[in-house]
Design a protein around this motif. Structure first.
Motif, mmCIF file in Angstrom:
data_model
loop_
_atom_site.group_PDB
_atom_site.id
_atom_site.type_symbol
_atom_site.label_atom_id
_atom_site.label_comp_id
_atom_site.label_asym_id
_atom_site.label_seq_id
_atom_site.Cartn_x
_atom_site.Cartn_y
_atom_site.Cartn_z
ATOM 1 N N MET A 165 24.184 -27.071 -27.953
ATOM 2 C CA MET A 165 24.436 -28.449 -27.538
ATOM 3 C C MET A 165 25.283 -28.463 -26.260
ATOM 4 O O MET A 165 26.249 -27.720 -26.163
ATOM 5 C CB MET A 165 25.178 -29.189 -28.655
ATOM 6 N N VAL A 166 24.863 -29.281 -25.268
ATOM 7 C CA VAL A 166 25.615 -29.320 -24.013
ATOM 8 C C VAL A 166 26.800 -30.276 -24.186
ATOM 9 O O VAL A 166 26.653 -31.414 -24.617
ATOM 10 C CB VAL A 166 24.702 -29.807 -22.859
ATOM 11 N N GLU A 167 27.968 -29.773 -23.814
ATOM 12 C CA GLU A 167 29.199 -30.555 -23.968
ATOM 13 C C GLU A 167 29.225 -31.688 -22.941
ATOM 14 O O GLU A 167 28.814 -31.507 -21.788
ATOM 15 C CB GLU A 167 30.363 -29.592 -23.702
ATOM 16 N N SER A 168 29.683 -32.861 -23.355
ATOM 17 C CA SER A 168 29.751 -33.950 -22.365
ATOM 18 C C SER A 168 31.021 -33.796 -21.524
ATOM 19 O O SER A 168 32.010 -33.210 -21.964
ATOM 20 C CB SER A 168 29.721 -35.303 -23.066
ATOM 21 N N THR A 169 30.953 -34.298 -20.282
ATOM 22 C CA THR A 169 32.100 -34.191 -19.375
ATOM 23 C C THR A 169 32.365 -35.576 -18.775
ATOM 24 O O THR A 169 31.499 -36.463 -18.833
ATOM 25 C CB THR A 169 31.829 -33.208 -18.216
ATOM 26 N N PRO A 170 33.529 -35.776 -18.171
ATOM 27 C CA PRO A 170 33.823 -37.088 -17.555
ATOM 28 C C PRO A 170 32.975 -37.360 -16.318
ATOM 29 O O PRO A 170 33.153 -38.386 -15.665
ATOM 30 C CB PRO A 170 35.305 -36.957 -17.156
ATOM 31 N N PHE A 171 32.061 -36.439 -15.974
ATOM 32 C CA PHE A 171 31.282 -36.594 -14.734
ATOM 33 C C PHE A 171 29.801 -36.850 -15.007
ATOM 34 O O PHE A 171 29.003 -36.966 -14.077
ATOM 35 C CB PHE A 171 31.436 -35.322 -13.880
ATOM 36 N N ASP A 172 29.434 -36.963 -16.292
ATOM 37 C CA ASP A 172 28.018 -37.001 -16.652
ATOM 38 C C ASP A 172 27.243 -38.146 -16.018
ATOM 39 O O ASP A 172 26.074 -38.011 -15.703
ATOM 40 C CB ASP A 172 27.864 -37.063 -18.185
ATOM 41 N N ASP A 173 27.894 -39.296 -15.838
ATOM 42 C CA ASP A 173 27.157 -40.461 -15.325
ATOM 43 C C ASP A 173 27.053 -40.460 -13.789
ATOM 44 O O ASP A 173 26.462 -41.366 -13.215
ATOM 45 C CB ASP A 173 27.864 -41.758 -15.776
ATOM 46 N N LEU A 174 27.614 -39.455 -13.115
ATOM 47 C CA LEU A 174 27.629 -39.479 -11.647
ATOM 48 C C LEU A 174 26.370 -38.888 -11.012
ATOM 49 O O LEU A 174 26.157 -38.999 -9.796
ATOM 50 C CB LEU A 174 28.858 -38.714 -11.111
ATOM 51 N N GLY A 175 25.546 -38.226 -11.818
ATOM 52 C CA GLY A 175 24.330 -37.623 -11.273
ATOM 53 C C GLY A 175 24.624 -36.417 -10.383
ATOM 54 O O GLY A 175 23.885 -36.138 -9.438
ATOM 55 N N LEU A 176 25.716 -35.721 -10.649
ATOM 56 C CA LEU A 176 26.077 -34.542 -9.848
ATOM 57 C C LEU A 176 25.972 -33.294 -10.716
ATOM 58 O O LEU A 176 26.137 -33.378 -11.935
ATOM 59 C CB LEU A 176 27.519 -34.658 -9.338
ATOM 60 N N ALA A 177 25.721 -32.154 -10.069
ATOM 61 C CA ALA A 177 25.622 -30.905 -10.835
ATOM 62 C C ALA A 177 27.022 -30.335 -11.046
ATOM 63 O O ALA A 177 27.516 -29.545 -10.235
ATOM 64 C CB ALA A 177 24.746 -29.907 -10.089
ATOM 65 N N VAL A 178 27.651 -30.770 -12.125
ATOM 66 C CA VAL A 178 28.997 -30.274 -12.458
ATOM 67 C C VAL A 178 28.858 -29.262 -13.587
ATOM 68 O O VAL A 178 28.248 -29.560 -14.607
ATOM 69 C CB VAL A 178 29.923 -31.429 -12.908
ATOM 70 N N SER A 179 29.382 -28.058 -13.365
ATOM 71 C CA SER A 179 29.313 -27.081 -14.456
ATOM 72 C C SER A 179 30.685 -26.933 -15.110
ATOM 73 O O SER A 179 31.708 -27.271 -14.515
ATOM 74 C CB SER A 179 28.790 -25.733 -13.951
ATOM 75 N N SER A 180 30.664 -26.417 -16.316
ATOM 76 C CA SER A 180 31.912 -26.203 -17.052
ATOM 77 C C SER A 180 32.183 -24.710 -17.151
ATOM 78 O O SER A 180 31.254 -23.905 -17.230
ATOM 79 C CB SER A 180 31.807 -26.761 -18.472
ATOM 80 N N ASP A 181 33.452 -24.360 -17.168
ATOM 81 C CA ASP A 181 33.888 -22.981 -17.356
ATOM 82 C C ASP A 181 33.233 -21.996 -16.387
ATOM 83 O O ASP A 181 32.695 -20.961 -16.784
ATOM 84 C CB ASP A 181 33.642 -22.545 -18.812
ATOM 85 N N GLU A 182 33.279 -22.354 -15.115
ATOM 86 C CA GLU A 182 32.711 -21.476 -14.075
ATOM 87 C C GLU A 182 33.681 -20.310 -13.801
ATOM 88 O O GLU A 182 34.844 -20.537 -13.465
ATOM 89 C CB GLU A 182 32.530 -22.294 -12.784
ATOM 90 N N PRO A 183 33.200 -19.059 -13.894
ATOM 91 C CA PRO A 183 34.086 -17.921 -13.583
ATOM 92 C C PRO A 183 34.437 -17.918 -12.091
ATOM 93 O O PRO A 183 33.560 -17.874 -11.236
ATOM 94 C CB PRO A 183 33.233 -16.696 -13.935
ATOM 95 N N LEU A 184 35.726 -17.969 -11.797
ATOM 96 C CA LEU A 184 36.136 -18.038 -10.388
ATOM 97 C C LEU A 184 36.203 -16.663 -9.732
ATOM 98 O O LEU A 184 36.309 -16.577 -8.511
ATOM 99 C CB LEU A 184 37.480 -18.761 -10.269
ATOM 100 N N ASP A 185 36.128 -15.592 -10.536
ATOM 101 C CA ASP A 185 36.129 -14.266 -9.894
ATOM 102 C C ASP A 185 34.904 -14.096 -8.992
ATOM 103 O O ASP A 185 34.925 -13.318 -8.057
ATOM 104 C CB ASP A 185 36.230 -13.138 -10.948
#
Ligand SMILES: Cc1cc2nc3c(=O)[nH]c(=O)nc-3n(C[C@H](O)[C@H](O)[C@H](O)COP(=O)(O)OP(=O)(O)OC[C@H]3O[C@@H](n4cnc5c(N)ncnc54)[C@H](O)[C@@H]3O)c2cc1C
Length: 295
Positions: A1-21
Motif C-alpha cells: 500500500m502506498v503511504e499518503s503524503t501531504p503533497f498527494d493533491d499537488l500532482g508532483l512526483a514526490v517520493s518518500s524515504d529517498e536515500p541521500l547517499d
C-alpha cells in the motif's frame, strides 16, 4: 500500500524515504523523508508553499559536495533543481545568466569558450551555481560573488524576486542568500582572447587536480581557511594528518579533505571532523570553522 503524503493533491512526483547517499559527494547518510525534483518554477512554488503551510522544513540540495547528511537522515523535504528548466546557461555580450541547477564547471566552460574571463579560476570546484552562490565558492584567485550582478530567488511563500548587486552581500564562504531558494544568477564578465583564457583555465585545472584527492569521488572539504593561513597547513602543523575514525580518513593528497572509505558512515566523518578540530584547538589554539555543512 502506498503511504499518503501531504503533497498527494499537488500532482508532483514526490517520493518518500529517498536515500541521500545517492546525491552527495561523500556518498553517506540516511534518507530524506520527502524528496522531489520539480520540473519548473510553478511546481517548485507549489511545493514550497505546501511545505510552509504544513510546517515541513525544506532544503535544497545542489551537487551535494558541501553537505554531510547524518545517518538518521533528514525529516523534511529535500528538493533538487535537476530538471533542464533550472539549468539553462545563456550568454549575452559580457553577461552570463545561469540557472541554479547548472553545474559550475559547465558555466565556467561556457564563459571561457565565449571569450569571457572572471570565473575561470573556479574551474576545479564541484557543485552547482546554487550551491556556489550560497557559500560564495572560490579560492585564492577570487570567488564567484565578485562577478554576480543579480540573483533570482524564491521565498518561503513561493514568490520570485530578483536582488541586484546593492542587495547582495558576499563574504569569505558565505552570502546573505541563505534563507531563500536560489533560482539563478547573472554574472558580469570581461572580454578576453579565448585561447589565452583556455590556457589559463587548463593551468588552473591541473593545479586543482594535483591538490585534490583523485581516484575517488567520496571526498569532502573539512574546514574553512582561517584568515591569513590555511586549514591544510594547520592540520599538518598539529600533527593530525594521519588521523582516522572508522572508515573516514584524511586525504594523503591534501590534509583538509576527508575521504570516505567503503562502508564509511556519516558518523565516522562527523567524529573525524570533531577530533581534528579538537586536536588543532588544543595544540595550536585555533578553532577551525567547518566548511562541510552537517544536516
Ligand atoms: C573535491 C572538492 C573540492 C572543493 N573545492 C572547493 C574550493 O576550491 N572552493 C570552495 O569554495 N569550495 C570547494 N568545495 C566545496 C563545495 O564544492 C562548494 O561549497 C560548492 O559550491 C557547493 O555546491 P553544491 O551545489 O555541491 O552545494 P551543496 O553541497 O548541494 O549545498 C551546499 C549548501 O547550499 C545550499 N543550496 C544548494 N543549492 C541551493 C539553491 N539552489 N538554493 C538554496 N540553497 C541551495 C544547500 O542547501 C546547502 O546549504 C570543494 C568540495 C569538494 C568535494
Amino acid at each position: 500500500m502506498v503511504e499518503s503524503t501531504p503533497f498527494d493533491d499537488l500532482g508532483l512526483a514526490v517520493s518518500s524515504d529517498e536515500p541521500l547517499d545517492r546525491h552527495t559527494w561523500l556518498s553517506v547518510g540516511g534518507v530524506a523523508r520527502y524528496f522531489c525534483e520539480p520540473v519548473d518554477e510553478v511546481a517548485l512554488s507549489k511545493l514550497v508553499v505546501r511545505c510552509h503551510d504544513v510546517n515541513i522544513q525544506l532544503r535544497v540540495l545542489g551537487g551535494g559536495s558541501n553537505v554531510l547528511v547524518p545517518r538518521a537522515g533528514f525529516s523534511g523535504m529535500v528538493v533538487r533543481l535537476s530538471s533542464p528548466s533550472f539549468s539553462a546557461i545563456e550568454i549575452s555580450q559580457t553577461s552570463i545568466k545561469a540557472g541554479a541547477g547548472a553545474k559550475l564547471v559547465h558555466v565556467v566552460s561556457a564563459a571561457v569558450q565565449a571569450g569571457l574571463s572572471g570565473i575561470e579560476t573556479l574551474v576545479g570546484i564541484p557543485g552547482t551555481i546554487g550551491g556556489s552562490l550560497i557559500g560564495n565558492a572560490g579560492g585564492q584567485a577570487g570567488d564567484i560573488g565578485e562577478r554576480v550582478s543579480e540573483v533570482t530567488l524564491m521565498n518561503t511563500r513561493g514568490t520570485i524576486d530578483t536582488r541586484g548587486r546593492s542587495d547582495l552581500a558576499f563574504q569569505y564562504r558565505q552570502s546573505n542568500l541563505e534563507d531563500s531558494i536560489v533560482l539563478g544568477c547573472r554574472l558580469e564578465l570581461d572580454q578576453e582572447n579565448n585561447i589565452v583564457l583556455t590556457k589559463r583555465m587548463q593551468k588552473q585545472w591541473i593545479v586543482e587536480r594535483s591538490r585534490q584527492p583523485s581516484g575517488t569521488r567520496t571526498v569532502g572539504m573539512m574546514f574553512k581557511d582561517p584568515h591569513g593561513t590555511s586549514a591544510e597547513s594547520l592540520i599538518e602543523q598539529a600533527g593530525a594528518r594521519d588521523m582516522y575514525v572508522g572508515k573516514a580518513s584524511i586525504s594523503g593528497a591534501h590534509a583538509n579533505y576527508v575521504v570516505a572509505g567503503s562502508q564509511c558512515s556519516s558518523d565516522d566523518i562527523r567524529s573525524l571532523l570533531d577530533e581534528v578540530r579538537l586536536v588543532v584547538r588544543e595544540r595550536l589554539g585555533i578553532d577551525l570553522e567547518p566548511q562541510l555543512e552537517v544536516w
